[in-house]
Design an enzyme around this catalytic site. Structure first.
Site, PDB file in Angstrom:
ATOM      1  N   TYR A  41      -4.869 -11.865  -3.578  1.00  0.00           N
ATOM      2  CA  TYR A  41      -3.846 -11.285  -4.461  1.00  0.00           C
ATOM      3  C   TYR A  41      -3.974 -11.867  -5.883  1.00  0.00           C
ATOM      4  O   TYR A  41      -3.917 -11.130  -6.876  1.00  0.00           O
ATOM      5  CB  TYR A  41      -2.480 -11.601  -3.850  1.00  0.00           C
ATOM      6  CG  TYR A  41      -1.283 -10.965  -4.490  1.00  0.00           C
ATOM      7  CD1 TYR A  41      -0.996  -9.607  -4.303  1.00  0.00           C
ATOM      8  CD2 TYR A  41      -0.389 -11.726  -5.252  1.00  0.00           C
ATOM      9  CE1 TYR A  41       0.148  -9.045  -4.870  1.00  0.00           C
ATOM     10  CE2 TYR A  41       0.750 -11.166  -5.807  1.00  0.00           C
ATOM     11  CZ  TYR A  41       1.018  -9.824  -5.615  1.00  0.00           C
ATOM     12  OH  TYR A  41       2.150  -9.268  -6.165  1.00  0.00           O
ATOM     13  N   VAL A  74      -3.940   5.030  -3.399  1.00  0.00           N
ATOM     14  CA  VAL A  74      -4.560   4.722  -4.700  1.00  0.00           C
ATOM     15  C   VAL A  74      -5.928   4.055  -4.555  1.00  0.00           C
ATOM     16  O   VAL A  74      -6.736   4.104  -5.476  1.00  0.00           O
ATOM     17  CB  VAL A  74      -3.642   3.841  -5.598  1.00  0.00           C
ATOM     18  CG1 VAL A  74      -2.381   4.568  -6.001  1.00  0.00           C
ATOM     19  CG2 VAL A  74      -3.338   2.493  -4.957  1.00  0.00           C
ATOM     20  N   ASN A 133       1.555   0.575 -10.190  1.00  0.00           N
ATOM     21  CA  ASN A 133       2.469  -0.393  -9.559  1.00  0.00           C
ATOM     22  C   ASN A 133       2.196  -0.633  -8.073  1.00  0.00           C
ATOM     23  O   ASN A 133       2.614  -1.654  -7.530  1.00  0.00           O
ATOM     24  CB  ASN A 133       3.902   0.137  -9.769  1.00  0.00           C
ATOM     25  CG  ASN A 133       4.912  -0.574  -8.911  1.00  0.00           C
ATOM     26  OD1 ASN A 133       5.322  -1.686  -9.204  1.00  0.00           O
ATOM     27  ND2 ASN A 133       5.314   0.064  -7.804  1.00  0.00           N
ATOM     28  N   ALA A 139      -6.638 -13.146  -7.299  1.00  0.00           N
ATOM     29  CA  ALA A 139      -7.867 -12.629  -7.915  1.00  0.00           C
ATOM     30  C   ALA A 139      -7.640 -11.211  -8.427  1.00  0.00           C
ATOM     31  O   ALA A 139      -8.037 -10.860  -9.538  1.00  0.00           O
ATOM     32  CB  ALA A 139      -9.012 -12.654  -6.909  1.00  0.00           C
ATOM     33  N   ILE A 192      10.871 -11.111  -7.262  1.00  0.00           N
ATOM     34  CA  ILE A 192      11.763  -9.947  -7.353  1.00  0.00           C
ATOM     35  C   ILE A 192      12.165  -9.517  -5.939  1.00  0.00           C
ATOM     36  O   ILE A 192      11.323  -9.496  -5.026  1.00  0.00           O
ATOM     37  CB  ILE A 192      11.041  -8.778  -8.079  1.00  0.00           C
ATOM     38  CG1 ILE A 192      10.407  -9.240  -9.417  1.00  0.00           C
ATOM     39  CG2 ILE A 192      11.996  -7.604  -8.295  1.00  0.00           C
ATOM     40  CD1 ILE A 192      11.356  -9.739 -10.474  1.00  0.00           C
ATOM     41  N   SER A 194       1.107 -10.186 -11.753  1.00  0.00           N
ATOM     42  CA  SER A 194       2.063 -11.021 -11.019  1.00  0.00           C
ATOM     43  C   SER A 194       1.914 -12.441 -11.515  1.00  0.00           C
ATOM     44  O   SER A 194       0.824 -12.838 -11.963  1.00  0.00           O
ATOM     45  CB  SER A 194       1.751 -10.977  -9.527  1.00  0.00           C
ATOM     46  OG  SER A 194       2.328 -12.094  -8.876  1.00  0.00           O
TER      47      SER A 194
HETATM   48  P1  NAI Z   1       7.047  -2.951  -2.294  1.00  0.00           P
HETATM   49  O1  NAI Z   1       6.315  -3.364  -1.078  1.00  0.00           O
HETATM   50  O2  NAI Z   1       8.527  -2.798  -2.258  1.00  0.00           O
HETATM   51  O3  NAI Z   1       6.431  -1.593  -2.872  1.00  0.00           O
HETATM   52  C1  NAI Z   1       5.058  -1.365  -2.934  1.00  0.00           C
HETATM   53  C2  NAI Z   1       4.809   0.115  -2.716  1.00  0.00           C
HETATM   54  O4  NAI Z   1       3.402   0.368  -2.835  1.00  0.00           O
HETATM   55  C3  NAI Z   1       5.217   0.595  -1.303  1.00  0.00           C
HETATM   56  O5  NAI Z   1       6.072   1.721  -1.393  1.00  0.00           O
HETATM   57  C4  NAI Z   1       3.902   0.929  -0.650  1.00  0.00           C
HETATM   58  O6  NAI Z   1       3.987   1.975   0.307  1.00  0.00           O
HETATM   59  C5  NAI Z   1       3.050   1.311  -1.850  1.00  0.00           C
HETATM   60  N1  NAI Z   1       1.618   1.238  -1.550  1.00  0.00           N
HETATM   61  C6  NAI Z   1       0.971   0.274  -0.860  1.00  0.00           C
HETATM   62  N2  NAI Z   1      -0.334   0.578  -0.743  1.00  0.00           N
HETATM   63  C7  NAI Z   1      -0.511   1.771  -1.373  1.00  0.00           C
HETATM   64  C8  NAI Z   1      -1.641   2.592  -1.589  1.00  0.00           C
HETATM   65  N3  NAI Z   1      -2.846   2.273  -1.099  1.00  0.00           N
HETATM   66  N4  NAI Z   1      -1.467   3.727  -2.279  1.00  0.00           N
HETATM   67  C9  NAI Z   1      -0.256   4.079  -2.754  1.00  0.00           C
HETATM   68  N5  NAI Z   1       0.851   3.349  -2.571  1.00  0.00           N
HETATM   69  C10 NAI Z   1       0.724   2.190  -1.884  1.00  0.00           C
HETATM   70  O7  NAI Z   1       6.623  -4.013  -3.401  1.00  0.00           O
HETATM   71  P2  NAI Z   1       7.199  -4.366  -4.853  1.00  0.00           P
HETATM   72  O8  NAI Z   1       7.684  -5.750  -4.776  1.00  0.00           O
HETATM   73  O9  NAI Z   1       8.053  -3.302  -5.374  1.00  0.00           O
HETATM   74  O10 NAI Z   1       5.828  -4.444  -5.667  1.00  0.00           O
HETATM   75  C11 NAI Z   1       5.447  -3.525  -6.681  1.00  0.00           C
HETATM   76  C12 NAI Z   1       4.355  -4.161  -7.518  1.00  0.00           C
HETATM   77  O11 NAI Z   1       4.855  -5.332  -8.162  1.00  0.00           O
HETATM   78  C13 NAI Z   1       3.139  -4.626  -6.706  1.00  0.00           C
HETATM   79  O12 NAI Z   1       1.967  -4.377  -7.451  1.00  0.00           O
HETATM   80  C14 NAI Z   1       3.364  -6.112  -6.565  1.00  0.00           C
HETATM   81  O13 NAI Z   1       2.156  -6.796  -6.352  1.00  0.00           O
HETATM   82  C15 NAI Z   1       4.010  -6.421  -7.896  1.00  0.00           C
HETATM   83  N6  NAI Z   1       4.779  -7.654  -7.928  1.00  0.00           N
HETATM   84  C16 NAI Z   1       5.889  -7.829  -7.143  1.00  0.00           C
HETATM   85  C17 NAI Z   1       6.608  -9.000  -7.209  1.00  0.00           C
HETATM   86  C18 NAI Z   1       7.823  -9.247  -6.385  1.00  0.00           C
HETATM   87  O14 NAI Z   1       8.356 -10.369  -6.466  1.00  0.00           O
HETATM   88  N7  NAI Z   1       8.318  -8.285  -5.612  1.00  0.00           N
HETATM   89  C19 NAI Z   1       6.204 -10.087  -8.107  1.00  0.00           C
HETATM   90  C20 NAI Z   1       5.028  -9.789  -8.883  1.00  0.00           C
HETATM   91  C21 NAI Z   1       4.358  -8.621  -8.796  1.00  0.00           C
END
Ligand code: NAI
Length: 243
Positions: free
Chosen positions: A151, A59, A87, A153, A184, A139
């Site tokens: 993050y 992305v 996401n 920012a 999460i 977040s």
């Molecule tokens: P995760 O690490 O399980 O999933 C993130 C996914 O994004 C992975 O499958 C990864 O391969 C993909 N990804 C990373 N860079 C990419 C790129 N350049 N292009 C396409 N895909 C890419 O993380 P999670 O926890 O499911 O996070 C999802 C979203 O939620 C993120 O934006 C994270 O910042 C946000 N978030 C998560 C929280 C948590 O407690 N887990 C809390 C607040 C926000």
């Protein structure tokens, strides 16, 4: 029947969201940087009655998002998508004095450029059909978190982006909202040391870490017709962590 793009769909919240949307009869395009996203999509398709495809995308790279979008439309034989869930995310934590320019760049690129790039691909189609739902993942760290200058920012930037787009796109019946998940249980948070995890969980009034499904349930509501009067909102799903 609606069609949705979910980025970062190979894991955690993105995967749970893909399952949830597919179970609501929405055709889902799962995008992720991981190579086996096609396999993950087959898995999700087998759990639902909807068509689900998976395509690799970075992305943070404009050309990659353009090719991803064009390829998805071609495979499905459609000319637009109705729903976008921005996401995809990464963390590269470090105290600011130790943070490298690379750590700064990587996080800003995936979250902010990623959200911009993917939204640009879909927006003309949504405007043409006078209907759209965009969900951006912020977040609780947007308020500042030690070790997360990059993050925080990026996640604060996503809130400004969301509110601006909500103002610009309301006249086209496109709603744009941001989610603020707390803590999460996904691979992203599993890297947090056990001692810190316990401290965070002790601060959550509901007394437990959230599940990816807790966030996916909210996304499923926000993309539905029932949520047609919500836009520019920043919605927390934190178990009370930010109180
Ligand atoms: P995760 O690490 O399980 O999933 C993130 C996914 O994004 C992975 O499958 C990864 O391969 C993909 N990804 C990373 N860079 C990419 C790129 N350049 N292009 C396409 N895909 C890419 O993380 P999670 O926890 O499911 O996070 C999802 C979203 O939620 C993120 O934006 C994270 O910042 C946000 N978030 C998560 C929280 C948590 O407690 N887990 C809390 C607040 C926000």
């Amino acid at each position: 029947m609606r069609t949705a793009i979910v980025t970062g769909a190979g894991s955690g919240i993105g995967y749970a969201t893909s399952v949830k949307l597919a179970n609501k009869g929405i055709t889902v395009i799962m995008g992720d940087i991981i190579k086996d996203i096609g396999e993950k999509a087959k898995e999700v398709e087998s759990l639902s009655k909807s068509k689900v495809i998976g395509l690799t995308v970075d992305v943070s790279d404009w050309n990659s998002t353009k090719e991803f979008y064009e390829e998805a439309l071609k495979i499905l034989g459609i000319d637009h998508v109705d729903i976008l869930v921005n996401n995809a995310g990464i963390i590269r934590d470090a105290l600011f004095v130790k943070m490298t320019p690379e750590q700064w760049d990587q996080v800003i690129k995936v979250h902010l450029y990623g959200t911009f790039n993917m939204t640009k691909q879909v927006i003309e189609g949504m405007i043409k059909y006078n209907w759209g739902r965009i969900i951006n993942m912020s977040s609780a760290s947007w308020m500042g978190n030690i070790g997360q200058a990059n993050y925080s920012a990026a996640k604060a930037g996503i809130i400004g982006f969301t509110k601006t787009l909500a103002r610009e796109l309301g006249k086209y019946n496109i709603t744009v909202n941001a989610l603020v998940p707390g803590f999460i249980d996904t691979p992203m948070t599993r890297s947090v040391p056990e001692k810190i995890r316990k401290i965070i969980i002790d601060r959550i009034p509901l007394g437990k870490i959230g599940s990816p499904e807790d966030v996916a349930n909210l996304i499923a509501f926000l993309v539905s017709d029932e949520a047609s009067y919500l836009t520019g909102d920043i919605i927390e799903v934190t178990g009370g962590l930010t109180l």
